[in-house]
Scaffold this motif. Structure first.
Motif: not given
Length: 136
Positions: A76-95
């Protein structure tokens, strides 16, 4: 009240879980596979979480229906976003940052499994304004 030390320890353990998943199945698979493996690994480590949590949206005092889903909301305190992409882009961070704000979470972790070395290339921690008000 959550302490910075608690969050640092939690991130350490979540990163350990991600490293274990990556070590066992490697890069290049779909995000949904890593999500299932992380659920299993966090459960094995007795770390509590909510998977695919629907994020509430409040707008001008009204709660709106939302299709926003957080991959994992840990302890209840840490948001974990998982990706499997070539590169993290700004929209991933904004989300991720938006999810943190909407869930009143001081910290978030982005893990990209599509890398050679997950510890050095695949994970990054993000904090928001709530973090600075936490006790050490």
């Amino acid at each position: 009240m959550i302490r910075k030390k608690y969050l640092a320890d939690l991130i350490y353990h979540v990163n350990g879980a991600a490293i274990e998943v990556h070590k066992n199945i490697g890069p290049g698979l779909l995000e949904s596979i890593y999500h299932k493996c992380m659920i299993k690994e966090l459960s094995l480590r007795h770390i509590s979480f909510k998977s695919e949590l629907i994020i509430p949206i409040e707008y001008k005092g009204l709660e709106l229906e939302s299709d926003l889903r957080c991959d994992l909301f840990i302890e209840d305190c840490l948001v974990l976003e998982l990706k499997s992409v070539n590169q993290i882009i700004p929209i991933h961070i904004a989300k991720l940052m938006s999810y943190m704000k909407l869930l009143n979470s001081p910290i978030g972790l982005m893990i990209n499994f599509n890398v050679t070395n997950i510890y050095h290339e695949g994970q990054k921690t993000y904090v928001n304004e709530l973090y600075r008000w936490l006790e050490d």
